[in-house]
Write an enzyme that holds these catalytic residues in place. Structure first.
Site, mmCIF file in Angstrom:
data_model
loop_
_atom_site.group_PDB
_atom_site.id
_atom_site.type_symbol
_atom_site.label_atom_id
_atom_site.label_comp_id
_atom_site.label_asym_id
_atom_site.label_seq_id
_atom_site.Cartn_x
_atom_site.Cartn_y
_atom_site.Cartn_z
ATOM 1 N N LYS A 85 0.861 -1.186 0.000
ATOM 2 C CA LYS A 85 0.000 0.000 0.000
ATOM 3 C C LYS A 85 0.887 1.222 0.000
ATOM 4 O O LYS A 85 2.028 1.174 0.470
ATOM 5 C CB LYS A 85 -0.884 0.017 1.244
ATOM 6 C CG LYS A 85 -2.130 0.868 1.084
ATOM 7 C CD LYS A 85 -3.214 0.100 0.337
ATOM 8 C CE LYS A 85 -4.487 0.870 0.206
ATOM 9 N NZ LYS A 85 -5.560 -0.016 -0.280
HETATM 10 P P1 NAD Z 1 -12.968 7.850 -2.915
HETATM 11 O O1 NAD Z 1 -11.962 8.877 -2.584
HETATM 12 O O2 NAD Z 1 -13.369 7.669 -4.345
HETATM 13 O O3 NAD Z 1 -14.316 8.135 -2.097
HETATM 14 C C1 NAD Z 1 -14.338 8.272 -0.715
HETATM 15 C C2 NAD Z 1 -15.744 8.661 -0.260
HETATM 16 O O4 NAD Z 1 -15.755 8.707 1.182
HETATM 17 C C3 NAD Z 1 -16.174 10.046 -0.725
HETATM 18 O O5 NAD Z 1 -17.576 10.041 -0.974
HETATM 19 C C4 NAD Z 1 -15.854 10.928 0.479
HETATM 20 O O6 NAD Z 1 -16.638 12.128 0.520
HETATM 21 C C5 NAD Z 1 -16.214 9.980 1.606
HETATM 22 N N1 NAD Z 1 -15.563 10.313 2.874
HETATM 23 C C6 NAD Z 1 -14.287 10.736 3.073
HETATM 24 N N2 NAD Z 1 -14.078 10.953 4.378
HETATM 25 C C7 NAD Z 1 -15.234 10.648 5.014
HETATM 26 C C8 NAD Z 1 -15.645 10.675 6.367
HETATM 27 N N3 NAD Z 1 -14.802 11.057 7.342
HETATM 28 N N4 NAD Z 1 -16.908 10.284 6.660
HETATM 29 C C9 NAD Z 1 -17.751 9.911 5.674
HETATM 30 N N5 NAD Z 1 -17.420 9.867 4.380
HETATM 31 C C10 NAD Z 1 -16.180 10.247 4.060
HETATM 32 O O7 NAD Z 1 -12.417 6.491 -2.301
HETATM 33 P P2 NAD Z 1 -12.795 4.996 -2.714
HETATM 34 O O8 NAD Z 1 -11.830 4.546 -3.760
HETATM 35 O O9 NAD Z 1 -14.266 4.898 -2.989
HETATM 36 O O10 NAD Z 1 -12.429 4.202 -1.382
HETATM 37 C C11 NAD Z 1 -13.362 4.061 -0.315
HETATM 38 C C12 NAD Z 1 -12.923 2.916 0.592
HETATM 39 O O11 NAD Z 1 -12.866 1.692 -0.167
HETATM 40 C C13 NAD Z 1 -11.527 3.074 1.215
HETATM 41 O O12 NAD Z 1 -11.546 2.489 2.500
HETATM 42 C C14 NAD Z 1 -10.652 2.259 0.290
HETATM 43 O O13 NAD Z 1 -9.473 1.805 0.937
HETATM 44 C C15 NAD Z 1 -11.583 1.114 -0.046
HETATM 45 N N6 NAD Z 1 -11.244 0.407 -1.281
HETATM 46 C C16 NAD Z 1 -11.168 1.062 -2.468
HETATM 47 C C17 NAD Z 1 -10.885 0.347 -3.639
HETATM 48 C C18 NAD Z 1 -10.881 0.990 -4.995
HETATM 49 O O14 NAD Z 1 -10.799 0.266 -5.989
HETATM 50 N N7 NAD Z 1 -10.999 2.304 -5.128
HETATM 51 C C19 NAD Z 1 -10.643 -1.032 -3.566
HETATM 52 C C20 NAD Z 1 -10.715 -1.680 -2.329
HETATM 53 C C21 NAD Z 1 -11.021 -0.933 -1.206
#
Ligand code: NAD
Length: 416
Positions: free
Chosen positions: A108
């Protein structure tokens, strides 16, 4: 002994690991080796800002374990990204890639910054400088970054370009790229689609019928917004969604296509007129069938776990449930489907993208989605069978499968 709620994120994730290692009776040396990252790099990321000043950010890349293949894991741009959090997320990637049977290890990365306050030019310069400073550790057969919280396909295009300036055209050096640059149709939606596939596959075992199942989703970024659209297509009633600015709730179900349009235009879901405003804290305790944390980590804690009203928690975010909350939910017979299974769709489709970049060809989107479905549904059934045969939680079953595979790879390689 440190109280669990005072532990760092990495220590908390290792509590789950320790439980699996204990049940597997791993020898002490192997157990210790798999507990800690193989390699960690912290770098300065000095960048000239638009106003002419220089700001120095901190960047990280942690390679947790590479026994099963090249390291693989996202890059996070977030104000709270630090070495401990990146370590925790790297270890989860090791168990995740092993659980779903991909030939990768776990890594990561992150840069401590707030992407919502940076211009496109500043983000481009941060991404390039970070890439150049970790360049000697990454590469198509070494370590392949991907998007995560606060990063996206554009970030990956900049990373590929910066890496390529040193090494020549290298599309397989990152995944989650724009389709125009070797990305796969279906990668952007893959994590959310995997969430929907797992819900669909598990529904029967959970005593749920997807049609009408009430779902609340925290986070409306890449993962949350796609999960909302795809569970809506399954027939679920998405009664609440939120983002960092707050949430919106409608017990009769939100109109997800309209909400997605509104979010695209307004940049947030919180002012959507098709429901009433709620806070993120309220969303987590809503009366619903399935709660999907899809934003940041450690949001379900010992404080709110006693009031989580959902029957099932589908962990789309990484490490959304602290170990204390996990055991409270278990006592309350709330089923938690763990992050390393539920959000594995992203890395599964990243694997397709990587192999296809190496061979310079591309599947059509339907094939991507169908192959994703096969892998993630098979992993769900493997976990569920262990839950039934051993009488353990889904998290422990998933961790046990992942940890056992990594330990076996270490043994087969014979490098210790
Ligand atoms: P992103 O940046 O696209 O979206 C994040 C979302 O969370 C946004 O809507 C933001 O406004 C919201 N957010 C941020 N801080 C917040 C808070 N304190 N309270 C409530 N909402 C909040 O990110 P993403 O890629 O959608 O990732 C989201 C989660 O999924 C993370 O934990 C990430 O590690 C996990 N994840 C992502 C992927 C991927 O392919 N992008 C894969 C596996 C896991």
């Amino acid at each position: 002994m440190v109280a669990v709620h005072e532990m760092t994120t990495f220590e908390q994730v290792n509590l789950f690991y320790d439980m699996a290692a204990e049940r597997l009776e791993l020898p002490a040396g192997i157990r210790e080796m798999l507990r800690r990252p193989w390699r960690e790099l912290q770098v300065q990321v000095p960048v000239r800002m638009d106003d002419g000043t220089i700001q120095v950010f901190s960047g990280y890349r942690v390679q947790h374990n590479g026994a099963r293949g090249p390291y693989k894991g996202g890059v996070r741009f977030h104000p709270e990204a630090d070495l401990d959090e990146v370590r925790a997320l790297a270890s989860l990637m090791t168990w995740k890639t092993a659980l779903v049977g991909l030939p990768f290890g776990g890594a990561k990365g992150g840069v401590q910054c707030d992407p919502t306050r940076l211009s496109t030019g500043e983000l481009n310069r941060i991404t390039r400088r970070y890439t150049l400073n970790i360049e000697h550790l990454i590469g198509p057969y070494r370590d392949i970054p991907a998007p995560d919280l606060g990063t996206n396909a554009q970030t990956m295009a900049w990373m590929m370009d910066a890496y390529g300036q040193l090494h020549g055209h290298s599309p397989a050096s990152v995944t989650g790229k724009p389709v125009e640059l070797g990305g796969l149709l279906g990668r952007e939606s893959a994590t959310g689609r995997g969430v929907a596939f797992v819900l669909d596959a598990a529904a029967n075992d959970l005593g749920l019928n997807p049609k009408g199942t009430r779902v609340a989703i925290q986070g409306f970024g890449n993962v949350g917004s796609w999960a909302a659209r795809l569970v809506h297509q399954l027939g679920c009633r998405v009664i609440a969604v939120s983002d960092v600015q707050g949430g919106v709730y409608n017990p009769n179900g939100l109109q997800i296509p309209q909400l997605a349009d509104y979010h695209r235009a307004a940049g947030s879901v919180s002012g959507f007129s098709g429901g009433e405003r709620i806070t993120n804290a309220e969303l987590l305790e809503l009366d619903c069938d399935v709660l999907v944390p899809a934003a940041v980590g450690s949001v379900i804690t010992a404080r709110n776990a006693p009031r989580v009203a959902a029957r099932v928690v589908l962990e789309a975010a990484n490490h959304p449930t602290t170990p204390e909350a996990d055991s409270i939910l278990d006592d309350r017979v709330v089923i938690v489907l763990p992050d390393i299974l539920v959000n594995a769709g992203g890395v599964i489709v990243s694997y397709f993208e990587w192999t296809q970049n190496l061979q310079e060809f591309r599947w059509e989107e339907n094939r991507v989605n169908e192959e994703l479905r096969k892998i993630i549904v098979a992993a769900y059934h493997e976990v569920h069978n262990k839950v039934v045969s051993r009488g353990i939680t889904h998290r422990l079953a998933a961790m046990e499968i992942g940890v056992e595979r990594v330990a076996r790879a270490v043994e087969l390689r014979g490098f210790v």
